[in-house]
Design an enzyme around this catalytic site. Structure first.
Site, PDB file in Angstrom:
ATOM      1  N   SER A  34       0.852  -1.334  -0.094  1.00  0.00           N
ATOM      2  CA  SER A  34       0.038   0.049   0.060  1.00  0.00           C
ATOM      3  C   SER A  34       0.919   1.277  -0.007  1.00  0.00           C
ATOM      4  O   SER A  34       0.404   2.462  -0.012  1.00  0.00           O
ATOM      5  CB  SER A  34      -1.036   0.110   1.298  1.00  0.00           C
ATOM      6  OG  SER A  34      -0.097  -0.128   2.455  1.00  0.00           O
ATOM      7  N   ASN A 121      -1.738  -2.159  13.642  1.00  0.00           N
ATOM      8  CA  ASN A 121      -3.235  -1.849  13.683  1.00  0.00           C
ATOM      9  C   ASN A 121      -3.472  -0.408  14.260  1.00  0.00           C
ATOM     10  O   ASN A 121      -4.024   0.214  14.062  1.00  0.00           O
ATOM     11  CB  ASN A 121      -3.912  -3.192  14.268  1.00  0.00           C
ATOM     12  CG  ASN A 121      -3.823  -4.303  13.491  1.00  0.00           C
ATOM     13  OD1 ASN A 121      -3.176  -4.287  12.586  1.00  0.00           O
ATOM     14  ND2 ASN A 121      -4.085  -5.544  14.093  1.00  0.00           N
ATOM     15  N   THR A 166     -38.621  27.563  -8.929  1.00  0.00           N
ATOM     16  CA  THR A 166     -39.043  26.014  -8.533  1.00  0.00           C
ATOM     17  C   THR A 166     -39.620  25.326  -9.854  1.00  0.00           C
ATOM     18  O   THR A 166     -40.023  25.932 -10.674  1.00  0.00           O
ATOM     19  CB  THR A 166     -40.238  26.064  -7.634  1.00  0.00           C
ATOM     20  OG1 THR A 166     -41.415  26.498  -8.411  1.00  0.00           O
ATOM     21  CG2 THR A 166     -40.372  27.109  -6.324  1.00  0.00           C
ATOM     22  N   LYS A 294     -17.689  29.829 -28.639  1.00  0.00           N
ATOM     23  CA  LYS A 294     -18.091  29.192 -27.574  1.00  0.00           C
ATOM     24  C   LYS A 294     -17.161  29.686 -26.077  1.00  0.00           C
ATOM     25  O   LYS A 294     -15.972  30.242 -26.354  1.00  0.00           O
ATOM     26  CB  LYS A 294     -17.762  27.708 -27.504  1.00  0.00           C
ATOM     27  CG  LYS A 294     -18.611  26.720 -28.516  1.00  0.00           C
ATOM     28  CD  LYS A 294     -20.240  26.985 -27.796  1.00  0.00           C
ATOM     29  CE  LYS A 294     -20.295  25.933 -26.697  1.00  0.00           C
ATOM     30  NZ  LYS A 294     -20.050  24.688 -26.862  1.00  0.00           N
ATOM     31  N   GLU A 301     -18.260  22.693 -14.493  1.00  0.00           N
ATOM     32  CA  GLU A 301     -18.901  21.402 -14.763  1.00  0.00           C
ATOM     33  C   GLU A 301     -18.018  20.380 -14.256  1.00  0.00           C
ATOM     34  O   GLU A 301     -18.449  19.396 -13.902  1.00  0.00           O
ATOM     35  CB  GLU A 301     -18.724  21.137 -16.451  1.00  0.00           C
ATOM     36  CG  GLU A 301     -19.841  22.075 -17.097  1.00  0.00           C
ATOM     37  CD  GLU A 301     -19.615  22.105 -18.474  1.00  0.00           C
ATOM     38  OE1 GLU A 301     -18.803  21.198 -19.237  1.00  0.00           O
ATOM     39  OE2 GLU A 301     -20.221  23.036 -19.472  1.00  0.00           O
ATOM     40  N   TYR A 328      -9.280  -6.327  13.372  1.00  0.00           N
ATOM     41  CA  TYR A 328      -8.556  -6.029  12.360  1.00  0.00           C
ATOM     42  C   TYR A 328      -8.811  -6.913  11.072  1.00  0.00           C
ATOM     43  O   TYR A 328      -8.441  -8.193  11.283  1.00  0.00           O
ATOM     44  CB  TYR A 328      -7.580  -5.662  12.512  1.00  0.00           C
ATOM     45  CG  TYR A 328      -6.494  -5.095  11.224  1.00  0.00           C
ATOM     46  CD1 TYR A 328      -6.808  -3.622  10.630  1.00  0.00           C
ATOM     47  CD2 TYR A 328      -5.866  -5.950  10.385  1.00  0.00           C
ATOM     48  CE1 TYR A 328      -6.023  -3.145   9.670  1.00  0.00           C
ATOM     49  CE2 TYR A 328      -5.204  -5.479   9.151  1.00  0.00           C
ATOM     50  CZ  TYR A 328      -5.368  -4.031   8.969  1.00  0.00           C
ATOM     51  OH  TYR A 328      -4.842  -3.557   7.663  1.00  0.00           O
TER      52      TYR A 328
HETATM   53  N1  ARG Z   1      -1.287  -1.339   5.549  1.00  0.00           N
HETATM   54  C1  ARG Z   1      -1.994  -1.659   6.560  1.00  0.00           C
HETATM   55  C2  ARG Z   1      -3.376  -0.912   6.936  1.00  0.00           C
HETATM   56  O1  ARG Z   1      -3.314   0.427   6.159  1.00  0.00           O
HETATM   57  C3  ARG Z   1      -1.450  -1.358   7.811  1.00  0.00           C
HETATM   58  C4  ARG Z   1      -1.991  -2.399   9.001  1.00  0.00           C
HETATM   59  C5  ARG Z   1      -1.399  -3.747   8.721  1.00  0.00           C
HETATM   60  N2  ARG Z   1      -1.836  -4.543  10.047  1.00  0.00           N
HETATM   61  C6  ARG Z   1      -1.939  -6.278   9.551  1.00  0.00           C
HETATM   62  N3  ARG Z   1      -2.167  -6.734  10.607  1.00  0.00           N
HETATM   63  N4  ARG Z   1      -1.455  -6.536   8.504  1.00  0.00           N
HETATM   64  O2  ARG Z   1      -4.344  -1.388   7.131  1.00  0.00           O
END
Ligand code: ARG
Length: 467
Positions: A34, A121, A166, A294, A301, A328
């Site tokens: 990510s 987490n 309206t 134009k 828009e 999580y």
């Molecule tokens: N990149 C993860 C997120 O945004 C971080 C947490 C990852 N935790 C795990 N237990 N894999 O959620």
């Protein structure tokens, strides 16, 4: 992660690999990384880590000297990322890993102490809340500037009469100030909505660890204070498992976008030659590559179009969260693309729309001409008869016939003579014509919050006090 300085490139190490005999599949890593998205959180991540390490040293969980080294290293890394000397790379999985791996390169194995009593987490939940607080304050400021501009517009045009609509049919003449202040009130509520949300965002999740807490004597309250959070989580499972505040935030952004989009629609229609009520300055208009005449309202828009993206972001996060078991789940990493997109899109739309609006002016001469002879004065005739004692239903029916006469004879309502009016009702007298002027029509409104000039003055004072 790569640094532009020398050959410092370290072995790529994932934070959780020790229990596995084989390295993680590269395709799987690429799929799950990510970094490209969450690198936007590097400042929040470093701030959260500095607070955590400070708390760890204060509680004697790690030595003060090591905490100092870690904090200095983190401060350097922030510089490296902001200057572009350190470029986060996808192989590091996420921004937390980028920073921790870089810290290890700089200060060696004690870098690993940064994660004592912490999980990614609670780390990512902390980063997200810090980010939300920053974005709420930026959106608040942008909405504040837009509200100021609306008060200025209402002030400038409070005596200008425009059509109120309206069903997109001309309905009754109104003060243009009344119109601008309607939007002022909407954006004021948008600001309040974000502010209300802030108290639920402003809760520290740091110290929840993975979800069940830690055996280390963490002082979560101290982490909360160090990060300037207003309160502390009650339940460590909840602290890491919910994204309701992300949903609420994107919902609040969606409402802002809906308001902007409606305002844009008015501008687009009103700047067309059919309406020609509003002139958008050349600096905020675009032309056509083929039709030289134009002048298009592309910026309005685009703001209207981007509303769809933000609504999509809301549905995205709602769907990600639906049906997730506690606590999580990796699915939750998918909260960031919609969150960042909604926040960034909404902020840029408010800012550009404010600039666009300040580059518009009402075509006062045309509006005065059009409102003077228009059928939208018909309600005045009906209310005139009501004031003379007629039940409103009868007054409405009589006025309807007068309107038909006006259309059939192609004569504006103020142009029909008194004899013509008296054919419909003996109650009409010369004083009728006073109410058939757009400004007296506007001004004769008596009720709270209405379009009369005195009511608009009062609304302006209230609005100025809310800026
Ligand atoms: N990149 C993860 C997120 O945004 C971080 C947490 C990852 N935790 C795990 N237990 N894999 O959620």
């Amino acid at each position: 992660m790569s640094t532009k300085k020398g050959n410092e490139k370290a072995e790529k190490e994932l934070l959780w690999q020790s229990r596995f005999a084989e390295p993680f599949d590269r395709e799987a890593l690429l799929f799950s990384s990510s970094v490209d998205v969450d690198k936007a959180l590097y400042q929040e991540d470093i701030r959260g880590s500095i607070a955590h390490v400070t708390m760890l040293s204060e509680e004697a969980i790690i030595p003060v000297e090591e905490a100092r080294l870690i904090i200095e290293g983190l401060e350097d890394i922030e510089q490296e990322i902001s200057s572009g000397a350190l470029v986060p790379e996808w192989e590091d999985e996420d921004i937390h890993t980028v920073i921790e791996n870089r810290l290890k390169e700089k200060i060696g194995p004690i870098a690993g102490k940064i994660h004592s009593g912490r999980s990614r987490n609670d780390q990512v939940a902390t980063d997200t809340r810090l980010y939300l607080k920053r974005m709420i304050s930026e959106l608040d400021a942008a909405l504040g500037s837009l509200k100021k501009l609306l008060v200025e517009k209402a002030e400038t045009y409070r005596a200008t009469i425009i059509f109120g609509y309206t069903h997109l049919q001309r309905a009754q003449p109104i003060s243009a100030g009344h119109y601008y202040l309607a939007y002022f009130n909407m954006f004021h509520r948008d600001q309040e909505r974000l502010y209300d949300l802030l108290k639920r965002v402003d809760v520290s999740p740091l110290g929840a660890a993975a979800f069940a807490g830690s055996t280390l004597p963490l002082n979560a309250r101290r982490s909360m204070e160090l990060l300037d959070f207003g309160s502390l989580f009650d339940n460590s499972i909840d602290a890491v498992s919910d994204r309701d505040i992300v949903i609420e935030f994107i919902a609040a952004c969606s409402v802002v976008m809906m308001h902007l989009s409606r305002f844009c629609e008015d501008l687009i229609l009103w700047s067309s030659s059919e309406f020609n009520y509003v002139e958008i300055s050349d600096s905020f208009s675009t032309g056509s590559s083929i039709m030289p005449q134009k002048k298009n309202a592309d910026i309005a828009e685009l703001v209207r179009g981007k509303t769809g993206r933000v609504y999509g972001d809301l549905l995205n996060i709602l769907t990600v969260m639906k049906g997730l078991p506690l606590s999580y789940n990796r699915d939750m990493q998918e909260d960031k693309p919609p969150l960042f997109d909604a926040a960034g899109t909404t902020l840029s739309c408010i800012r550009i729309f404010t600039r666009l609006l300040s580059n518009t002016r009402l075509n006062e001469e045309r509006l005065a001409r059009l409102t003077a002879g228009d059928l939208s004065l018909a309600t005045e005739i009906a209310e005139y008869l009501v004031k003379k004692g007629l039940p409103f239903r009868d007054a409405h029916r009589i006025t309807g016939r007068i309107v038909t006469r006006s259309i059939e004879t192609d004569t504006p309502l103020p142009g029909l003579d008194l004899d013509a009016y008296r054919e419909f009702s003996e109650l009409f007298g010369e004083d009728l014509y006073d109410s058939l002027k757009p400004d007296s029509s506007v001004n004769s409104k008596k009720t709270h919050g209405s379009t009369s000039f005195s009511s608009v003055e009062e609304q302006l004072r209230n609005a100025a006090a809310k800026c």
